[in-house]
Design an enzyme around this catalytic site. Structure first.
Site, mmCIF file in Angstrom:
data_model
loop_
_atom_site.group_PDB
_atom_site.id
_atom_site.type_symbol
_atom_site.label_atom_id
_atom_site.label_comp_id
_atom_site.label_asym_id
_atom_site.label_seq_id
_atom_site.Cartn_x
_atom_site.Cartn_y
_atom_site.Cartn_z
ATOM 1 N N GLU A 114 8.961 -9.460 9.353
ATOM 2 C CA GLU A 114 9.708 -10.230 8.709
ATOM 3 C C GLU A 114 11.073 -9.754 9.515
ATOM 4 O OE1 GLU A 114 9.412 -9.374 4.386
ATOM 5 O OE2 GLU A 114 7.615 -10.831 3.781
ATOM 6 N N GLU B 97 8.375 -9.354 -6.591
ATOM 7 C CA GLU B 97 8.275 -9.426 -8.284
ATOM 8 C C GLU B 97 9.570 -8.610 -9.345
ATOM 9 O OE1 GLU B 97 4.998 -7.213 -9.700
ATOM 10 O OE2 GLU B 97 3.427 -8.771 -8.701
ATOM 11 N N ARG C 145 -3.351 1.244 -3.784
ATOM 12 C CA ARG C 145 -4.604 -0.427 -4.833
ATOM 13 C C ARG C 145 -3.918 -1.393 -4.764
ATOM 14 N NH1 ARG C 145 0.328 3.619 -8.816
ATOM 15 N NH2 ARG C 145 -0.965 5.905 -9.291
#
Length: 422
Positions: free
Chosen positions: A246, A129, A185
């Protein structure tokens, strides 16, 4: 060069992928990608699928080959010589597929994983982000659960395949309790491209061009609850699992700089200066010697990491981080040496050395910077030395089984697994 490290089946796969690289991918195609005349290499994906080269590690019933991580590293090294964008397109099924295969329901695997491996769908991972970069657990993209669906809002950037993918796996905040631990979260959602999902911007990149890298914006996107991957608020475990493919595929792809090294070797054997081939000058031949040694060391570390994953070795996270950091940095040194050996012509676009140099620089940044890898390496090793009873495999098994009353996956356990958030 290192076939003795591979089983006969793995050796055959390596040869098969090398034939694919030589026979199916043209120089013209690579040039068009580098000129951004191709925004996403869908033809490349379909060719891979036709040859059964997607989903190498995954079950045959979903279109995979059920092979090892060692096999995937061997294959990825071969693809890596084509550049970072095609390398990423090749390994993305390993990354997104990991989440689908490990955490997905049977329905999700049939709907998404199988057609993905078959080349009928293209997927991408939406993680980074604008606000945080490596601060994964500080994600601000929100998905509010409202009855039988989530409402997704937010933004992700540096998404390879933002332009080209049919669906995305998106990490988002789903637990809005201010007292909730940061590891509880986040959730992971499968989000199909459609209303409210916008490719807001395509980045102009130094290298890795033609992969459709862009920024995604989500505006009131309705995502069915059945598109939740894993448990609600369980995205931290998905993230921890996906970091293995990854980072290991990032390392393996960078081994593809052997192509630049081979080109420099051939050039130095023909180029003459002061009456003899330049390979006969120690200034040249020692650069080649250094590059060979460094690349072999990186290759050894990558295959050791792959073997560690195959064997479910408890300290695999540290070893994969070592492989990612070391290999990407070595690849940068090797391609710089190749350019120096070739001199001025290496700085032109007559040879693909300059493209390799632009591409390979990304390796030390994406999927976790070298600095983040160092944080992980030291954290895991301190934990191993100071807490000999630590066994990440057991802890993860407990975390996947909330009904286990004998052990509790505490905040301290989570801190031990994830460190300060990566």
């Amino acid at each position: 060069m290192y076939d003795f490290m591979l089983t006969p089946k793995e050796q055959e796969l390596k040869k098969e992928v090398r034939r694919f690289v030589r026979e199916e991918i043209t120089s013209d195609f690579l040039r068009k990608m580098d000129l951004n005349e191709i925004t996403y290499p869908r033809d490349f994906v379909e060719k891979l699928a036709d040859k059964g080269l997607r989903g190498i590690r995954f079950p045959k019933k979903y279109g995979g080959r059920e092979m090892s991580w060692v096999a995937e590293v061997a294959a990825t090294e071969e693809i890596g010589c084509l550049g970072m964008a095609l390398g990423c397109a090749f390994v993305m099924p390993s990354i997104v597929g990991e989440a689908l295969n490990v955490f997905g329901t049977e329905e999700q695997k049939e709907k998404y994983l199988k057609p993905y491996i078959e080349g009928k769908l293209v997927a991408a991972e939406a993680l980074t982000e604008p606000r945080g970069g490596s601060d994964f657990f500080g994600a601000m993209t929100r998905a509010e659960l409202k009855g039988d669906h989530f409402v997704l809002n937010g933004m992700k950037r540096f998404v390879v395949g933002a332009d080209g993918a049919d669906f995305f796996v998106v990490y988002c905040k789903t637990n809005f309790d201010p007292n909730a631990h940061k590891y509880s979260r986040i959730s992971l959602l499968i989000v199909e491209k459609g209303p409210g999902v916008e490719t807001d911007y395509l980045y102009g990149l130094l290298g890795c061009r033609g992969g459709g890298t862009g920024r995604l914006v989500f505006r009131d996107v309705k995502v069915p609850r059945e598109n939740l991957l894993g448990e609600l608020h369980g995205g931290a475990l998905c993230f921890n699992q996906m970091m293995i493919p990854e980072r290991l595929t990032s390392a393996a792809g960078c081994l593809g700089v052997w192509g630049a090294l081979d080109l420099a070797v051939r050039y130095s054997n023909k180029r003459r200066a002061f009456g003899k081939e330049i390979r006969k000058y120690q200034a040249i031949s020692f650069k080649i010697a250094d590059s060979i040694t460094q690349l072999d060391a990186a290759r050894s570390l990558c295959f050791m990491a792959a073997k560690a994953v195959d064997e479910n070795y408890p300290n695999v996270r540290r070893i994969v981080s070592e492989a990612k950091r070391f290999t990407t940095e070595i690849a940068w040194d090797v391609v710089n040496n190749a350019m120096q050996v070739m001199g001025g012509i290496g700085y032109t676009d007559v040879y693909p050395i300059e493209r390799a140099l632009r591409d390979i620089r990304l390796g030390m940044i994406w999927t976790g910077t070298s600095e983040i890898m160092n944080l992980l390496i030291q954290h895991e090793y301190y934990n191993q030395v100071l807490n000999p009873a630590y066994d990440r495999r057991i802890m993860e098994e407990d975390a996947m089984n909330p009904d286990n009353s004998e052990r509790c996956f505490t905040d301290e356990d989570m801190q031990s697994v994830f460190g300060d958030g990566i």
